[in-house]
Scaffold this motif. Structure first.
Motif, PDB file in Angstrom:
ATOM      1  N   ASP A  76     -21.411  -4.050 -25.473  1.00  0.00           N
ATOM      2  CA  ASP A  76     -22.045  -5.091 -26.270  1.00  0.00           C
ATOM      3  C   ASP A  76     -23.512  -4.800 -26.542  1.00  0.00           C
ATOM      4  O   ASP A  76     -24.096  -5.378 -27.467  1.00  0.00           O
ATOM      5  CB  ASP A  76     -21.895  -6.459 -25.586  1.00  0.00           C
ATOM      6  CG  ASP A  76     -22.171  -6.422 -24.097  1.00  0.00           C
ATOM      7  OD1 ASP A  76     -21.914  -5.383 -23.476  1.00  0.00           O
ATOM      8  OD2 ASP A  76     -22.647  -7.431 -23.556  1.00  0.00           O
ATOM      9  N   THR A 148     -16.566  -3.640 -21.014  1.00  0.00           N
ATOM     10  CA  THR A 148     -16.543  -4.900 -21.740  1.00  0.00           C
ATOM     11  C   THR A 148     -16.228  -6.031 -20.767  1.00  0.00           C
ATOM     12  O   THR A 148     -16.147  -5.834 -19.556  1.00  0.00           O
ATOM     13  CB  THR A 148     -15.490  -4.838 -22.868  1.00  0.00           C
ATOM     14  OG1 THR A 148     -15.561  -6.027 -23.660  1.00  0.00           O
ATOM     15  CG2 THR A 148     -14.074  -4.715 -22.309  1.00  0.00           C
ATOM     16  N   VAL A 163     -13.404  -0.232 -21.426  1.00  0.00           N
ATOM     17  CA  VAL A 163     -12.725  -0.491 -22.691  1.00  0.00           C
ATOM     18  C   VAL A 163     -11.480   0.392 -22.724  1.00  0.00           C
ATOM     19  O   VAL A 163     -11.539   1.585 -23.037  1.00  0.00           O
ATOM     20  CB  VAL A 163     -13.630  -0.195 -23.898  1.00  0.00           C
ATOM     21  CG1 VAL A 163     -12.854  -0.408 -25.205  1.00  0.00           C
ATOM     22  CG2 VAL A 163     -14.866  -1.096 -23.870  1.00  0.00           C
ATOM     23  N   CYS A 185     -14.210  -2.677 -29.113  1.00  0.00           N
ATOM     24  CA  CYS A 185     -14.608  -2.786 -27.700  1.00  0.00           C
ATOM     25  C   CYS A 185     -14.307  -4.184 -27.178  1.00  0.00           C
ATOM     26  O   CYS A 185     -15.205  -5.007 -26.960  1.00  0.00           O
ATOM     27  CB  CYS A 185     -16.091  -2.445 -27.544  1.00  0.00           C
ATOM     28  SG  CYS A 185     -16.479  -0.716 -27.855  1.00  0.00           S
TER      29      CYS A 185
END
Length: 229
Positions: A76, A148, A163, A185
């Motif tokens: 992220d 993630t 991921v 992702c």
């Protein structure tokens, strides 16, 4: 996060699964306990028909000397970090796995290791980024694994997960633009990911044999146990 990996499928089956040939220096040997600083077998966008081996730990380009490197990157925020800037833009890779390991400390007690794997797939791919660190006298090809938010299975074990890419989007991860790859992702969406308790043999990097993946007490622990408390 993802701090231990494994890859122990037979080489012929590995090559058939990913339609790629092993080209890594030293070839391929099954590994049950791959630790940071070891090599991970990967497939890059630049050579999607080759399975190579890169140092696990992305070494910052500004480092004067080689170091262990960054083993995980948050998907992220990776595109916002200077250290991953070029890798995020143009160096995606598939990190090959037969299962990864995570630790849970129930009620603040001793950490219990778990093996997380795909029930229907003896080898799968995690999303990674690769880079080449260049020193005065050497170059090191290195890789980090993207993480993630956890899915339902992993939520009871850890607050992050690698991921894990569904098989039908593996090629997309390698060929898509950065914005599309960021959309990929996501917490693993399918229900074929499972986990069970293993012994603390995995804690010792010197233990790299089939005994590492043996279920604790000879019985696999299902998701229901994880959610029971």
């Amino acid at each position: 996060m993802c701090g231990r990996n494994s890859l122990f499928i037979d080489q012929a089956d590995l090559e058939a699964r990913f339609d790629a040939q092993v080209v890594a220096d030293g070839g391929y040997s099954p590994r049950y306990n791959i630790t940071p600083g070891d090599n991970l077998h990967i497939i890059t966008a630049e050579a999607s028909d080759e399975i190579d081996a890169y140092h696990w730990g992305l070494i910052p380009f500004w480092a004067d000397q080689p170091e262990e490197g960054i083993i995980n990157a948050r998907s992220d925020t990776a595109d916002e970090k200077r250290v991953f800037e070029q890798a995020w833009e143009s160096r995606p890779c598939l990190v090959l796995s037969s299962g990864f390991y995570e630790w849970k400390a129930p009620n603040g007690g001793s950490k219990q290791p778990y093996r997380i794997y795909r029930e229907d797939d003896p080898a799968f791919a995690m999303a990674g980024l690769w880079e080449v660190w260049e020193g005065d006298n050497e170059t090191i090809s290195c890789v980090t694994i993207l993480t993630t938010e956890p899915n339902d299975l992993m939520n009871s074990i850890h607050d992050r997960m690698p991921v894990v890419l569904p098989q039908d989007v593996e090629s997309d991860w390698l060929t898509a633009d950065p914005d599309t790859r960021k959309e990929l992702c996501q917490p693993y969406p399918k229900e074929d990911l499972d986990a069970y308790e293993i012994s603390t043999r995995v804690n010792n990097p010197g233990n790299d044999d089939p005994q590492v993946i043996k279920p604790l007490d000879h019985e696999q622990s299902g998701l229901g146990e994880f959610n029971s408390g």
